[in-house]
Motif scaffolding. Sequence first.
Motif, PDB file in Angstrom:
ATOM      1  N   ALA A   1      69.967  60.280  43.414  1.00 54.45           N
ATOM      2  CA  ALA A   1      71.217  60.621  42.052  1.00 54.45           C
ATOM      3  C   ALA A   1      70.699  62.389  41.589  1.00 54.45           C
ATOM      4  CB  ALA A   1      71.173  59.349  41.789  1.00 54.45           C
ATOM      5  N   ALA A   2      69.795  62.347  41.806  1.00 55.85           N
ATOM      6  CA  ALA A   2      69.395  63.762  40.427  1.00 55.85           C
ATOM      7  C   ALA A   2      69.328  64.741  41.587  1.00 55.85           C
ATOM      8  CB  ALA A   2      67.731  63.387  39.976  1.00 55.85           C
ATOM      9  N   HIS A   3      68.778  64.534  43.502  1.00 58.97           N
ATOM     10  CA  HIS A   3      68.689  65.195  44.082  1.00 58.97           C
ATOM     11  C   HIS A   3      67.331  66.248  44.276  1.00 58.97           C
ATOM     12  CE1 HIS A   3      72.052  64.586  46.502  1.00 58.97           C
ATOM     13  NE2 HIS A   3      72.662  64.653  45.548  1.00 58.97           N
ATOM     14  N   THR A   4      66.396  65.266  43.632  1.00 60.83           N
ATOM     15  CA  THR A   4      64.938  66.018  43.275  1.00 60.83           C
ATOM     16  C   THR A   4      63.493  65.652  43.793  1.00 60.83           C
ATOM     17  OG1 THR A   4      64.624  64.391  41.396  1.00 60.83           O
ATOM     18  CG2 THR A   4      65.886  67.091  40.577  1.00 60.83           C
ATOM     19  N   TYR A   5      62.618  66.076  44.172  1.00 59.39           N
ATOM     20  CA  TYR A   5      61.310  65.762  45.124  1.00 59.39           C
ATOM     21  C   TYR A   5      60.442  65.245  43.068  1.00 59.39           C
ATOM     22  CZ  TYR A   5      63.266  66.432  48.947  1.00 59.39           C
ATOM     23  OH  TYR A   5      64.271  66.791  50.223  1.00 59.39           O
ATOM     24  N   ASP A   6      59.221  64.443  43.438  1.00 57.81           N
ATOM     25  CA  ASP A   6      58.566  64.472  42.584  1.00 57.81           C
ATOM     26  C   ASP A   6      57.421  65.211  42.763  1.00 57.81           C
ATOM     27  OD1 ASP A   6      60.244  62.651  41.048  1.00 57.81           O
ATOM     28  OD2 ASP A   6      58.620  60.854  42.062  1.00 57.81           O
ATOM     29  N   VAL A   7      57.163  65.710  42.199  1.00 57.12           N
ATOM     30  CA  VAL A   7      55.501  66.577  42.458  1.00 57.12           C
ATOM     31  C   VAL A   7      54.245  65.808  41.522  1.00 57.12           C
ATOM     32  CG1 VAL A   7      54.319  69.060  42.927  1.00 57.12           C
ATOM     33  CG2 VAL A   7      56.765  68.546  43.518  1.00 57.12           C
ATOM     34  N   ARG A   8      53.301  66.004  42.318  1.00 58.73           N
ATOM     35  CA  ARG A   8      52.248  65.871  41.434  1.00 58.73           C
ATOM     36  C   ARG A   8      50.839  66.661  41.616  1.00 58.73           C
ATOM     37  NH1 ARG A   8      54.510  60.959  43.217  1.00 58.73           N
ATOM     38  NH2 ARG A   8      54.756  59.273  41.985  1.00 58.73           N
ATOM     39  N   ALA A   9      49.686  66.813  40.627  1.00 59.93           N
ATOM     40  CA  ALA A   9      48.983  67.694  40.226  1.00 59.93           C
ATOM     41  C   ALA A   9      47.163  66.523  39.743  1.00 59.93           C
ATOM     42  CB  ALA A   9      49.475  68.622  40.139  1.00 59.93           C
ATOM     43  N   ALA A  10      46.711  66.739  40.507  1.00 59.23           N
ATOM     44  CA  ALA A  10      45.559  66.373  39.491  1.00 59.23           C
ATOM     45  C   ALA A  10      44.819  66.822  38.358  1.00 59.23           C
ATOM     46  CB  ALA A  10      44.389  66.046  40.716  1.00 59.23           C
ATOM     47  N   LEU A  11      44.666  66.262  36.999  1.00 62.48           N
ATOM     48  CA  LEU A  11      43.492  66.612  35.925  1.00 62.48           C
ATOM     49  C   LEU A  11      42.697  66.275  35.847  1.00 62.48           C
ATOM     50  CD1 LEU A  11      46.735  66.898  34.128  1.00 62.48           C
ATOM     51  CD2 LEU A  11      45.960  69.225  34.466  1.00 62.48           C
ATOM     52  N   PRO A  12      41.191  66.724  35.168  1.00 60.91           N
ATOM     53  CA  PRO A  12      40.435  66.172  34.753  1.00 60.91           C
ATOM     54  C   PRO A  12      40.434  65.875  33.324  1.00 60.91           C
ATOM     55  CG  PRO A  12      40.111  68.850  34.883  1.00 60.91           C
ATOM     56  CD  PRO A  12      41.613  68.392  35.624  1.00 60.91           C
ATOM     57  N   ASN A  13      40.130  63.830  33.119  1.00 65.71           N
ATOM     58  CA  ASN A  13      39.887  63.913  31.966  1.00 65.71           C
ATOM     59  C   ASN A  13      38.805  63.102  31.697  1.00 65.71           C
ATOM     60  OD1 ASN A  13      41.639  63.231  30.023  1.00 65.71           O
ATOM     61  ND2 ASN A  13      42.169  60.719  30.983  1.00 65.71           N
ATOM     62  N   GLY A  14      37.242  63.544  31.533  1.00 67.43           N
ATOM     63  CA  GLY A  14      36.358  62.917  31.740  1.00 67.43           C
ATOM     64  C   GLY A  14      36.438  62.887  29.603  1.00 67.43           C
ATOM     65  N   ASP A  15      37.271  63.460  28.767  1.00 66.15           N
ATOM     66  CA  ASP A  15      37.279  63.179  27.285  1.00 66.15           C
ATOM     67  C   ASP A  15      38.159  61.867  26.888  1.00 66.15           C
ATOM     68  OD1 ASP A  15      39.106  64.375  27.240  1.00 66.15           O
ATOM     69  OD2 ASP A  15      38.279  66.766  26.639  1.00 66.15           O
ATOM     70  N   GLY A  16      38.950  61.618  28.113  1.00 65.73           N
ATOM     71  CA  GLY A  16      39.556  60.709  28.775  1.00 65.73           C
ATOM     72  C   GLY A  16      40.945  61.209  26.926  1.00 65.73           C
ATOM     73  N   ARG A  17      40.881  62.051  26.178  1.00 69.44           N
ATOM     74  CA  ARG A  17      42.488  62.596  26.082  1.00 69.44           C
ATOM     75  C   ARG A  17      43.191  62.564  25.988  1.00 69.44           C
ATOM     76  NH1 ARG A  17      41.859  68.238  23.381  1.00 69.44           N
ATOM     77  NH2 ARG A  17      41.761  68.723  25.487  1.00 69.44           N
ATOM     78  N   LEU A  18      43.424  62.469  27.566  1.00 70.86           N
ATOM     79  CA  LEU A  18      44.518  62.091  28.321  1.00 70.86           C
ATOM     80  C   LEU A  18      45.420  60.600  28.472  1.00 70.86           C
ATOM     81  CD1 LEU A  18      45.004  64.863  30.718  1.00 70.86           C
ATOM     82  CD2 LEU A  18      45.815  65.159  28.697  1.00 70.86           C
ATOM     83  N   LEU A  19      46.676  60.243  28.084  1.00 70.91           N
ATOM     84  CA  LEU A  19      46.802  58.900  28.685  1.00 70.91           C
ATOM     85  C   LEU A  19      47.803  58.474  28.929  1.00 70.91           C
ATOM     86  CD1 LEU A  19      46.089  57.470  24.909  1.00 70.91           C
ATOM     87  CD2 LEU A  19      44.653  57.768  27.007  1.00 70.91           C
ATOM     88  N   PRO A  20      47.920  57.857  30.019  1.00 71.36           N
ATOM     89  CA  PRO A  20      49.423  57.896  30.537  1.00 71.36           C
ATOM     90  C   PRO A  20      50.608  57.380  29.238  1.00 71.36           C
ATOM     91  CG  PRO A  20      47.638  56.171  31.472  1.00 71.36           C
ATOM     92  CD  PRO A  20      47.089  56.890  30.133  1.00 71.36           C
ATOM     93  N   GLY A  21      51.880  58.614  29.649  1.00 70.36           N
ATOM     94  CA  GLY A  21      53.361  58.128  29.294  1.00 70.36           C
ATOM     95  C   GLY A  21      52.957  59.359  28.336  1.00 70.36           C
ATOM     96  N   MET A  22      52.191  60.322  28.418  1.00 69.37           N
ATOM     97  CA  MET A  22      52.067  61.502  27.252  1.00 69.37           C
ATOM     98  C   MET A  22      52.894  62.668  28.340  1.00 69.37           C
ATOM     99  SD  MET A  22      48.671  62.725  25.935  1.00 69.37           S
ATOM    100  CE  MET A  22      47.805  61.924  24.393  1.00 69.37           C
ATOM    101  N   VAL A  23      54.198  62.923  27.367  1.00 70.71           N
ATOM    102  CA  VAL A  23      55.055  64.658  27.786  1.00 70.71           C
ATOM    103  C   VAL A  23      54.020  65.183  27.996  1.00 70.71           C
ATOM    104  CG1 VAL A  23      57.129  65.476  27.765  1.00 70.71           C
ATOM    105  CG2 VAL A  23      56.916  63.161  26.835  1.00 70.71           C
TER     106      VAL A  23
END
Length: 337
Positions: free
Chosen positions: A232-254
């Motif tokens: 529908a959008a003619h886009t491709y999903d791209v991903r890149a890994a991020l370190p999160n040792g302190d746990g500040r990044l939570l799933p769903g954050m924009v």
Amino acid sequence: MKRVIFGAVLLLAGGCSSSANSTATAPLRVGTVVVEPREDINAGIYVGVIEEENSAALSFPVAGTLIRLYADEGERIRKGDLLAELDPTSALQARDAAQAALEQARDACGRLQKLYDAKSLPEIQWIEAQTRLRQAEAAYGIAEKNLGNCKLYAPFSGVIGPRRMSVGETALPGVPVLTLLETARVKVRFSVPELEIASMKADSRVRVGVPALGDSLLDAGQLEKGTVANPAAHTYDVRAALPNGDGRLLPGMVCRVTVTPAGAVEELAVPVRAVQQSGDGSRFVWRVEGDSVVRADVRTGRFVGNDVVIEQGIRPGDRIVVDGMQKIGQGSKVVLQ
């Protein structure tokens, strides 16, 4: 056409500046920026979202009534922590029955052993007794395992995600009770238009800004490009890994994702409104020196969003006027906003 319009705007702005009273005694208040070299002028900017590295929908392998939940959504837990428990009454009774049958089979086998050793027991009866003992041992092992399966433990460390069941409900084998998210490492996922996906290389530099964390910038790892487009959008999903040792990044954050091509050259760019044009067509900016401004002739390059690349005329660290230049002239005294 865009450059013609740009030139017309600059000519009008330049005309206003040339008629300014440069001999004003009161300092004029102006807005400025400090010019710094940038690698990300040609960068692509996308909106992304943080995702967990791994997730597991946890369930019981046996049926039973859920009597306890030991973890709430968003709670951090460690590998091996007890998460939930079923009513063990039925499993405990089945284990006790299997244990009694096992003890009986062992006793019978022990009695028959003496007769078999004395050659007073037919071979077939001795084999049957051993078979019953092995069956009893297997039944006890299953009952013991089912009793242990009434407790649900964390298979890895992470954060509790959505809970699918509440205390008092009947859990069925394989039906998820809660979700566990592994967040020691996370990924940023963003969509790239199909016209840009071919130029996005795995070694591109990826920087992630997260508004929920005060727009702190994080460097991501190598890009992983999807191979199937969104129809529908003619886009491709791209991903890149991020370190999160302190746990500040939570799933769903924009987040805001900036992808810079590998080997990008640093360039100078200023807001388009900072560039003026005089009557002879030359372009210039007002550079702040001390408490006054001087005209600096520049050569402009391509447009990048609301900025324009400066190919010649200013240097890194120069402070230039971007607002309030309508009344200033050569040597005008200014104060910074």
